[in-house]
Design a protein around this motif. Structure first.
Motif, PDB file in Angstrom:
ATOM      1  N   GLY A 117     -36.930  31.972  14.795  1.00  0.00           N
ATOM      2  CA  GLY A 117     -35.808  32.883  14.971  1.00  0.00           C
ATOM      3  C   GLY A 117     -36.223  34.277  14.591  1.00  0.00           C
ATOM      4  O   GLY A 117     -37.410  34.593  14.499  1.00  0.00           O
ATOM      5  N   PRO A 118     -35.264  35.173  14.355  1.00  0.00           N
ATOM      6  CA  PRO A 118     -35.589  36.532  13.958  1.00  0.00           C
ATOM      7  C   PRO A 118     -36.275  36.564  12.598  1.00  0.00           C
ATOM      8  O   PRO A 118     -36.295  35.563  11.874  1.00  0.00           O
ATOM      9  N   ARG A 119     -36.826  37.712  12.263  1.00  0.00           N
ATOM     10  CA  ARG A 119     -37.537  37.825  10.990  1.00  0.00           C
ATOM     11  C   ARG A 119     -36.578  37.631   9.829  1.00  0.00           C
ATOM     12  O   ARG A 119     -35.637  38.396   9.634  1.00  0.00           O
ATOM     13  N   ALA A 120     -36.801  36.594   9.086  1.00  0.00           N
ATOM     14  CA  ALA A 120     -35.974  36.286   7.921  1.00  0.00           C
ATOM     15  C   ALA A 120     -36.749  35.331   7.032  1.00  0.00           C
ATOM     16  O   ALA A 120     -37.678  34.659   7.479  1.00  0.00           O
ATOM     17  N   GLU A 121     -36.367  35.302   5.769  1.00  0.00           N
ATOM     18  CA  GLU A 121     -37.000  34.355   4.852  1.00  0.00           C
ATOM     19  C   GLU A 121     -36.446  32.948   5.036  1.00  0.00           C
ATOM     20  O   GLU A 121     -37.169  31.959   4.884  1.00  0.00           O
ATOM     21  N   ALA A 122     -35.157  32.842   5.344  1.00  0.00           N
ATOM     22  CA  ALA A 122     -34.522  31.528   5.388  1.00  0.00           C
ATOM     23  C   ALA A 122     -33.334  31.543   6.338  1.00  0.00           C
ATOM     24  O   ALA A 122     -32.886  32.599   6.795  1.00  0.00           O
ATOM     25  N   ARG A 123     -32.836  30.357   6.622  1.00  0.00           N
ATOM     26  CA  ARG A 123     -31.726  30.157   7.554  1.00  0.00           C
ATOM     27  C   ARG A 123     -30.604  29.400   6.841  1.00  0.00           C
ATOM     28  O   ARG A 123     -30.856  28.428   6.133  1.00  0.00           O
ATOM     29  N   ASP A 124     -29.360  29.876   7.050  1.00  0.00           N
ATOM     30  CA  ASP A 124     -28.211  29.166   6.479  1.00  0.00           C
ATOM     31  C   ASP A 124     -27.055  29.197   7.470  1.00  0.00           C
ATOM     32  O   ASP A 124     -27.221  29.595   8.621  1.00  0.00           O
ATOM     33  N   LEU A 125     -25.872  28.780   7.005  1.00  0.00           N
ATOM     34  CA  LEU A 125     -24.729  28.636   7.897  1.00  0.00           C
ATOM     35  C   LEU A 125     -23.595  29.617   7.647  1.00  0.00           C
ATOM     36  O   LEU A 125     -22.684  29.688   8.476  1.00  0.00           O
ATOM     37  N   GLN A 126     -23.610  30.362   6.528  1.00  0.00           N
ATOM     38  CA  GLN A 126     -22.372  31.082   6.234  1.00  0.00           C
ATOM     39  C   GLN A 126     -22.484  32.418   5.544  1.00  0.00           C
ATOM     40  O   GLN A 126     -21.463  33.106   5.401  1.00  0.00           O
ATOM     41  N   THR A 127     -23.659  32.859   5.142  1.00  0.00           N
ATOM     42  CA  THR A 127     -23.712  34.119   4.398  1.00  0.00           C
ATOM     43  C   THR A 127     -23.211  35.294   5.227  1.00  0.00           C
ATOM     44  O   THR A 127     -22.449  36.133   4.745  1.00  0.00           O
ATOM     45  N   ALA A 128     -23.633  35.376   6.490  1.00  0.00           N
ATOM     46  CA  ALA A 128     -23.203  36.504   7.326  1.00  0.00           C
ATOM     47  C   ALA A 128     -21.691  36.523   7.487  1.00  0.00           C
ATOM     48  O   ALA A 128     -21.053  37.582   7.402  1.00  0.00           O
ATOM     49  N   ALA A 129     -21.086  35.355   7.707  1.00  0.00           N
ATOM     50  CA  ALA A 129     -19.634  35.301   7.885  1.00  0.00           C
ATOM     51  C   ALA A 129     -18.912  35.708   6.614  1.00  0.00           C
ATOM     52  O   ALA A 129     -17.911  36.437   6.657  1.00  0.00           O
ATOM     53  N   LEU A 130     -19.399  35.243   5.470  1.00  0.00           N
ATOM     54  CA  LEU A 130     -18.747  35.600   4.208  1.00  0.00           C
ATOM     55  C   LEU A 130     -18.851  37.097   3.941  1.00  0.00           C
ATOM     56  O   LEU A 130     -17.861  37.739   3.563  1.00  0.00           O
ATOM     57  N   LEU A 131     -20.024  37.686   4.161  1.00  0.00           N
ATOM     58  CA  LEU A 131     -20.177  39.116   3.915  1.00  0.00           C
ATOM     59  C   LEU A 131     -19.374  39.947   4.915  1.00  0.00           C
ATOM     60  O   LEU A 131     -18.785  40.973   4.554  1.00  0.00           O
ATOM     61  N   ALA A 132     -19.335  39.503   6.173  1.00  0.00           N
ATOM     62  CA  ALA A 132     -18.558  40.237   7.176  1.00  0.00           C
ATOM     63  C   ALA A 132     -17.067  40.162   6.866  1.00  0.00           C
ATOM     64  O   ALA A 132     -16.341  41.159   6.988  1.00  0.00           O
ATOM     65  N   ALA A 133     -16.608  38.986   6.462  1.00  0.00           N
ATOM     66  CA  ALA A 133     -15.190  38.844   6.106  1.00  0.00           C
ATOM     67  C   ALA A 133     -14.860  39.709   4.897  1.00  0.00           C
ATOM     68  O   ALA A 133     -13.805  40.346   4.840  1.00  0.00           O
ATOM     69  N   ALA A 134     -15.751  39.740   3.910  1.00  0.00           N
ATOM     70  CA  ALA A 134     -15.517  40.557   2.718  1.00  0.00           C
ATOM     71  C   ALA A 134     -15.383  42.031   3.082  1.00  0.00           C
ATOM     72  O   ALA A 134     -14.511  42.736   2.557  1.00  0.00           O
ATOM     73  N   ALA A 135     -16.239  42.503   3.961  1.00  0.00           N
ATOM     74  CA  ALA A 135     -16.177  43.909   4.366  1.00  0.00           C
ATOM     75  C   ALA A 135     -14.843  44.227   5.043  1.00  0.00           C
ATOM     76  O   ALA A 135     -14.240  45.274   4.791  1.00  0.00           O
ATOM     77  N   ARG A 136     -14.354  43.310   5.881  1.00  0.00           N
ATOM     78  CA  ARG A 136     -13.066  43.524   6.552  1.00  0.00           C
ATOM     79  C   ARG A 136     -11.910  43.492   5.563  1.00  0.00           C
ATOM     80  O   ARG A 136     -10.897  44.169   5.761  1.00  0.00           O
TER      81      ARG A 136
END
Length: 219
Positions: A159-178
């Motif tokens: 996948g894209p350059r990243a150290e690891a893969r998960d299921l929810q960090t992006a959604a949690l951070l995006a929801a927090a910002a909103r």
């Protein structure tokens, strides 16, 4: 509501995904933890942390939609600062089982984070102050790639350059910002590219360490 609270939600919240991890963290971080929620198996607890201030530990379940829904309801119940304590699978070579790092960005490979306004570059970032505190405590930053499928259909973790893969960090951070919440995240690598995994005793010890770091960063 997905959460049916029996106790007040603190302004500071530690959010693991796994309900069992929420229980273990509550027992470690709270004096006389009291069950906040058990509806839908999303175990949550509130109590007083060793620093004398209230703290909530709330499971977010599996995947971005669950995490975003739980965070939305936590915000409505009084949460203001949140740290995710999550697990992930290694993507990059050289990332070992047991490695832990503060999330400097989550790549939005999932639908939930994009639906909640992930930036055009796809990088969802944590609150700057929490990021600095978590990175200072762990001594390491990393990027996580958040996706919708834990087991890729191709059998590949590429996948894209990243150290690891998960299921929810992006959604949690995006929801927090909103929602106007300050949010950060810690990631524990529980499986490497060769398929080696942490056993349960090592996993439980590591998750408690990350929980304590999350509490220290919340301040």
């Amino acid at each position: 509501m997905h959460l049916r609270p029996h106790e007040p939600v603190a302004e500071r919240v530690v959010c693991p995904g796994d309900p069992g991890r929420a229980l273990r963290l509550a027992q470690d971080l709270l004096e006389a933890p009291r069950m906040l929620n058990h509806h839908r198996g999303l175990w949550g607890y509130s109590g007083i942390a060793p620093d004398g201030s209230p703290l909530t530990v709330q499971a977010t379940g599996i995947g971005g939609p669950s995490a975003a829904a739980v965070l939305h309801e936590l915000a409505g119940l009084g949460a203001r600062r949140v740290v995710r304590v999550g697990t992930a699978v290694a993507v990059a070579p050289g990332v070992a089982v047991g490695d832990a790092f503060a999330i400097e960005a989550a790549l939005a490979g999932d639908g939930a984070s994009r639906a909640r306004g992930a930036p055009p570059d796809g990088r969802v970032r944590p609150d700057a102050d929490l990021d600095a505190a978590l990175a200072g405590l762990t001594g390491r930053r990393g990027i996580v790639w958040s996706v919708d499928l834990f087991y890729p259909l191709t059998g590949s973790s590429a996948g894209p350059r990243a150290e690891a893969r998960d299921l929810q960090t992006a959604a949690l951070l995006a929801a927090a910002a909103r929602l106007g919440l300050a949010a950060g995240a810690l990631c524990l690598v529980t499986r490497d590219r060769a398929g080696r995994s942490l056993d349960d005793p090592a996993l439980h010890a590591a998750e408690l360490r990350l929980g304590r770091l999350a509490l220290a960063a919340l301040g």
